[in-house]
Design an enzyme around this catalytic site. Structure first.
Site, PDB file in Angstrom:
ATOM      1  N   ASP A 142      33.399  33.719  42.437  1.00  0.00           N
ATOM      2  CA  ASP A 142      33.366  32.542  43.315  1.00  0.00           C
ATOM      3  C   ASP A 142      33.305  32.904  44.803  1.00  0.00           C
ATOM      4  OD1 ASP A 142      33.570  31.019  41.046  1.00  0.00           O
ATOM      5  OD2 ASP A 142      35.456  30.042  41.575  1.00  0.00           O
ATOM      6  N   GLY A 186      43.496  36.811  34.468  1.00  0.00           N
ATOM      7  CA  GLY A 186      42.740  35.662  33.951  1.00  0.00           C
ATOM      8  C   GLY A 186      42.320  34.715  35.058  1.00  0.00           C
ATOM      9  N   GLY A 187      43.045  34.742  36.187  1.00  0.00           N
ATOM     10  CA  GLY A 187      42.637  33.993  37.374  1.00  0.00           C
ATOM     11  C   GLY A 187      42.638  32.485  37.176  1.00  0.00           C
ATOM     12  N   VAL A 230      37.604  17.651  45.626  1.00  0.00           N
ATOM     13  CA  VAL A 230      36.375  17.542  46.431  1.00  0.00           C
ATOM     14  C   VAL A 230      35.661  18.893  46.543  1.00  0.00           C
ATOM     15  CG1 VAL A 230      37.097  15.522  47.755  1.00  0.00           C
ATOM     16  CG2 VAL A 230      37.742  17.796  48.564  1.00  0.00           C
ATOM     17  N   GLY A 231      35.982  19.798  45.641  1.00  0.00           N
ATOM     18  CA  GLY A 231      35.280  21.072  45.632  1.00  0.00           C
ATOM     19  C   GLY A 231      36.225  22.242  45.808  1.00  0.00           C
ATOM     20  N   GLY A 252      33.862  12.717  42.805  1.00  0.00           N
ATOM     21  CA  GLY A 252      33.243  12.416  41.512  1.00  0.00           C
ATOM     22  C   GLY A 252      32.388  13.556  41.015  1.00  0.00           C
ATOM     23  N   HIS A 290      19.724  21.068   9.256  1.00  0.00           N
ATOM     24  CA  HIS A 290      19.878  19.614   9.134  1.00  0.00           C
ATOM     25  C   HIS A 290      21.160  19.312   8.362  1.00  0.00           C
ATOM     26  CE1 HIS A 290      18.744  15.438   8.676  1.00  0.00           C
ATOM     27  NE2 HIS A 290      19.068  15.529   7.394  1.00  0.00           N
TER      28      HIS A 290
HETATM   29  C1  LIG Z   1      40.094  22.534  36.968  1.00  0.00           C
HETATM   30  C2  LIG Z   1      38.981  23.546  36.893  1.00  0.00           C
HETATM   31  C3  LIG Z   1      38.136  23.552  35.801  1.00  0.00           C
HETATM   32  C4  LIG Z   1      37.132  24.501  35.703  1.00  0.00           C
HETATM   33  N1  LIG Z   1      36.322  24.465  34.610  1.00  0.00           N
HETATM   34  C5  LIG Z   1      35.344  25.383  34.484  1.00  0.00           C
HETATM   35  C6  LIG Z   1      34.524  25.410  33.319  1.00  0.00           C
HETATM   36  O1  LIG Z   1      34.681  24.591  32.407  1.00  0.00           O
HETATM   37  N2  LIG Z   1      33.578  26.367  33.224  1.00  0.00           N
HETATM   38  C7  LIG Z   1      33.378  27.292  34.220  1.00  0.00           C
HETATM   39  O2  LIG Z   1      32.505  28.143  34.083  1.00  0.00           O
HETATM   40  N3  LIG Z   1      34.133  27.279  35.335  1.00  0.00           N
HETATM   41  C8  LIG Z   1      35.107  26.362  35.484  1.00  0.00           C
HETATM   42  N4  LIG Z   1      35.909  26.386  36.597  1.00  0.00           N
HETATM   43  C9  LIG Z   1      35.613  27.379  37.652  1.00  0.00           C
HETATM   44  C10 LIG Z   1      36.143  28.758  37.260  1.00  0.00           C
HETATM   45  O3  LIG Z   1      37.536  28.661  37.042  1.00  0.00           O
HETATM   46  C11 LIG Z   1      35.827  29.767  38.348  1.00  0.00           C
HETATM   47  O4  LIG Z   1      34.438  29.766  38.590  1.00  0.00           O
HETATM   48  C12 LIG Z   1      36.240  31.176  37.953  1.00  0.00           C
HETATM   49  O5  LIG Z   1      37.604  31.244  37.661  1.00  0.00           O
HETATM   50  C13 LIG Z   1      35.904  32.160  39.082  1.00  0.00           C
HETATM   51  O6  LIG Z   1      36.284  33.433  38.717  1.00  0.00           O
HETATM   52  P1  LIG Z   1      36.616  34.539  39.811  1.00  0.00           P
HETATM   53  O7  LIG Z   1      36.921  35.780  39.041  1.00  0.00           O
HETATM   54  O8  LIG Z   1      35.570  34.597  40.838  1.00  0.00           O
HETATM   55  O9  LIG Z   1      37.913  34.016  40.582  1.00  0.00           O
HETATM   56  P2  LIG Z   1      39.301  33.387  40.137  1.00  0.00           P
HETATM   57  O10 LIG Z   1      39.293  32.952  38.736  1.00  0.00           O
HETATM   58  O11 LIG Z   1      39.629  32.414  41.190  1.00  0.00           O
HETATM   59  O12 LIG Z   1      40.293  34.610  40.213  1.00  0.00           O
HETATM   60  C14 LIG Z   1      40.595  35.270  41.393  1.00  0.00           C
HETATM   61  C15 LIG Z   1      41.933  35.953  41.215  1.00  0.00           C
HETATM   62  O13 LIG Z   1      42.145  36.817  42.309  1.00  0.00           O
HETATM   63  C16 LIG Z   1      43.520  36.781  42.669  1.00  0.00           C
HETATM   64  N5  LIG Z   1      43.604  37.210  44.054  1.00  0.00           N
HETATM   65  C17 LIG Z   1      42.938  36.683  45.112  1.00  0.00           C
HETATM   66  N6  LIG Z   1      43.209  37.378  46.233  1.00  0.00           N
HETATM   67  C18 LIG Z   1      44.058  38.361  45.859  1.00  0.00           C
HETATM   68  C19 LIG Z   1      44.704  39.391  46.579  1.00  0.00           C
HETATM   69  N7  LIG Z   1      44.485  39.570  47.875  1.00  0.00           N
HETATM   70  N8  LIG Z   1      45.522  40.214  45.899  1.00  0.00           N
HETATM   71  C20 LIG Z   1      45.730  40.051  44.574  1.00  0.00           C
HETATM   72  N9  LIG Z   1      45.140  39.097  43.845  1.00  0.00           N
HETATM   73  C21 LIG Z   1      44.315  38.255  44.490  1.00  0.00           C
HETATM   74  C22 LIG Z   1      43.920  35.340  42.436  1.00  0.00           C
HETATM   75  O14 LIG Z   1      45.316  35.243  42.219  1.00  0.00           O
HETATM   76  C23 LIG Z   1      43.107  34.983  41.198  1.00  0.00           C
HETATM   77  O15 LIG Z   1      43.859  35.173  40.012  1.00  0.00           O
HETATM   78  C24 LIG Z   1      36.948  25.468  36.726  1.00  0.00           C
HETATM   79  C25 LIG Z   1      37.803  25.478  37.821  1.00  0.00           C
HETATM   80  C26 LIG Z   1      38.805  24.540  37.915  1.00  0.00           C
HETATM   81  C27 LIG Z   1      39.719  24.577  39.091  1.00  0.00           C
END
Ligand SMILES: Cc1cc2nc3c(=O)[nH]c(=O)nc-3n(C[C@H](O)[C@H](O)[C@H](O)COP(=O)(O)OP(=O)(O)OC[C@H]3O[C@@H](n4cnc5c(N)ncnc54)[C@H](O)[C@@H]3O)c2cc1C
Length: 465
Positions: free
Chosen positions: A312, A40-41, A271-272, A184, A444
């Site tokens: 990401d 689920g990440g 901050v990102g 912000g 509506h």
């Molecule tokens: C507080 C917060 C709120 C957010 N709200 C939103 C929202 O409302 N809507 C939205 O669209 N996005 C939101 N996001 C952004 C969103 O969470 C990410 O864009 C999304 O999770 C990216 O998905 P991903 O699969 O690229 O990576 P991730 O979700 O970051 O998952 C990557 C996974 O890879 C695993 N991993 C990395 N390297 C390794 C390795 N070498 N071996 C094994 N496992 C590894 C990590 O443990 C992680 O579980 C939010 C983020 C945050 C922090």
């Protein structure tokens, strides 16, 4: 430990990786996914879902506090509301647990093998995974890098002690009396607003001249107004400098060059986020980069044959639904289907109060591209449903080409407008013209009626304004 060989190996089970794995499994591809934490990440465990749970709890609480203070016109009164953040966080954790277990179940259903541990690339076809029982080598014909992102840390405000990341903020057991949010952008404002509603005295420190700098001023004005109503102090054009010696205040250089100390029990640095490109052997691979992100083409192929990257780690917008769409597409590409990234729009939502949704170009962006445009804005003040929900703040705004009226972008700000993102994306993806939207019957009374009204307004004949 016996080596695993497979057709497809996915590193990271965030929304990009887990969707890719499920779709690949459904397509009969022999798939292994490696995840160091929970399936689920970021999204399911410390991002989208937990933040929205906390925001919902904070919204509910703020409503009843408002009622208890005798401020509602609805004729409801109640006494002594309280929030127990430990229980709120436990409820949030239970949702996270259900979802992460659900993903694990979907892996099984799709016959995807899941390996728990940290993967390191040895070369473009091989990884070694540090599991609880030893080192597992996995060889694959095709690899997908879906390692996601991590919060950016400021060198002068490292995480630890009172300085927390969004992940820490989602796991607090008490509402801090004073919270300073550095940044912000949407993550800082979503969480800052939630804590303000739960009773914290919140100050937001933003270096740029206004909050939510990625969006235009017209769109973010209602959010700034609501922050003021909630008692959130917003310092724009202000730079965080570090903690004071006692570590109970953040030193800030304000827009007029003065240094002030803003007292804080917690300082949330939002901050990102940065792509996670360290610790997994990027150096072992000869990948072209695009700045700090992995460069990909329109099929998410990297510069190495048989190595894809999604989510990401590949760039903006760093959003879960983009990662998922890429993951689904890559699984189909690996299965030999003819797919490429041809989406017109990746919508984005800020779950602030009120919510902000954008899909496609804003009027300013369209003009900057030299387009002749027609725009229409319909305020929720003129929408009956909005009045019945005390949600008159905000509007729907549409931008279309002046010549053929094909819609280029739609934005909205208002109560619950996140759900309108579906209609906005669909309209743009299907190449709708203003007349198509104006001519669609919207139920509506709903907030969504502001959508055809905005199109009618762009055509010069809105009905309810
Ligand atoms: C507080 C917060 C709120 C957010 N709200 C939103 C929202 O409302 N809507 C939205 O669209 N996005 C939101 N996001 C952004 C969103 O969470 C990410 O864009 C999304 O999770 C990216 O998905 P991903 O699969 O690229 O990576 P991730 O979700 O970051 O998952 C990557 C996974 O890879 C695993 N991993 C990395 N390297 C390794 C390795 N070498 N071996 C094994 N496992 C590894 C990590 O443990 C992680 O579980 C939010 C983020 C945050 C922090």
């Amino acid at each position: 430990m016996k080596e695993i060989t497979c057709k497809l190996l996915i590193v990271g089970a965030g929304p990009g990786g887990y969707v890719c794995a499920i779709r690949a499994g459904q397509l009969g591809i022999d798939t292994v996914v490696v995840e160091a934490k929970k399936p689920g990440g970021t999204c399911l465990t410390v991002g989208c879902i937990p933040s929205k749970a906390l925001i919902h709890a904070a919204d509910e609480y703020e409503k009843i506090v408002h009622m208890a203070a005798g401020k509602t016109p609805l004729g409801i009164s109640l006494a002594n509301p309280a929030i127990d953040l430990k229980r709120t966080v436990a409820w949030k954790d239970a949702i996270v647990g259900r979802l992460t277990n659900g993903v694990a179940g979907l892996f099984k259903k799709a016959q995807v093998k899941s390996v728990h541990g940290w993967a390191k690339f040895r070369d473009g076809k091989t990884v070694e995974v540090e599991t609880e029982t030893g080192t597992q080598t996995i060889r694959a014909e095709t690899v997908v890098i879906a390692t996601g992102s991590a919060p950016v840390e400021l060198p002068f405000l490292p995480f630890g002690g009172p300085v927390i990341s969004s992940t820490d903020a989602l796991a607090l057991s008490e509402v801090p009396a004073k919270l300073v949010v550095v940044g912000g952008g949407y993550i800082g404002l979503e969480l800052g607003t939630a804590f303000a509603k739960m009773g914290a005295k919140v100050t937001v420190v933003e270096a740029l001249p206004r909050i939510l700098p990625a969006y235009d001023a017209e769109l973010t004005r209602p959010v700034a107004k609501r922050l003021t109503e909630l008692g959130v102090e917003v310092l724009t054009g202000a730079k965080a400098k570090g903690l004071n010696a006692k570590k109970d205040a953040l030193l800030v250089e304000t827009s007029d060059g003065k240094e002030v100390a803003v007292h804080a029990d917690k300082v949330l640095v939002a901050v990102g986020r940065k792509p996670l490109t360290e610790g997994w052997g990027l150096d072992e691979l000869a990948l072209d980069m695009s700045g700090k992100f992995i460069r990909i083409d329109d099929q998410c192929r990297t510069s190495m044959r048989g190595v894809f990257a999604i989510g990401d780690v590949t760039g903006e917008p760093m959003l879960a639904h983009r990662a998922m769409a890429q993951g689904e597409m890559v699984a189909e590409v690996v299965a030999g289907k003819k797919r490429s990234w041809d989406n017109q729009v990746v919508p984005a939502v800020c779950f602030t109060d009120p919510e902000v949704v954008t899909a496609g170009l804003s009027p300013d962006e369209a003009r900057a591209l030299g387009r002749e445009i027609k725009t229409g804005l319909f305020p929720f003040q003129a929408n009956g449903r909005a009045m019945t929900m005390l949600g008159e703040e905000g509007f729907v705004r549409i931008t279309a080409r002046a010549d053929n009226h094909v819609v280029l972008g739609i934005q909205a700000v208002g109560q619950g407008v996140s759900e309108l993102s579906a209609a906005f994306s669909l309209a743009i993806e299907m190449g709708a013209r203003l007349e198509d939207i104006a001519g669609t019957i919207h139920a509506h009374p709903t907030m969504s009626e502001a959508f055809p009204e905005s199109a009618m307004r762009a055509l010069g004949h809105a009905l309810h304004i």
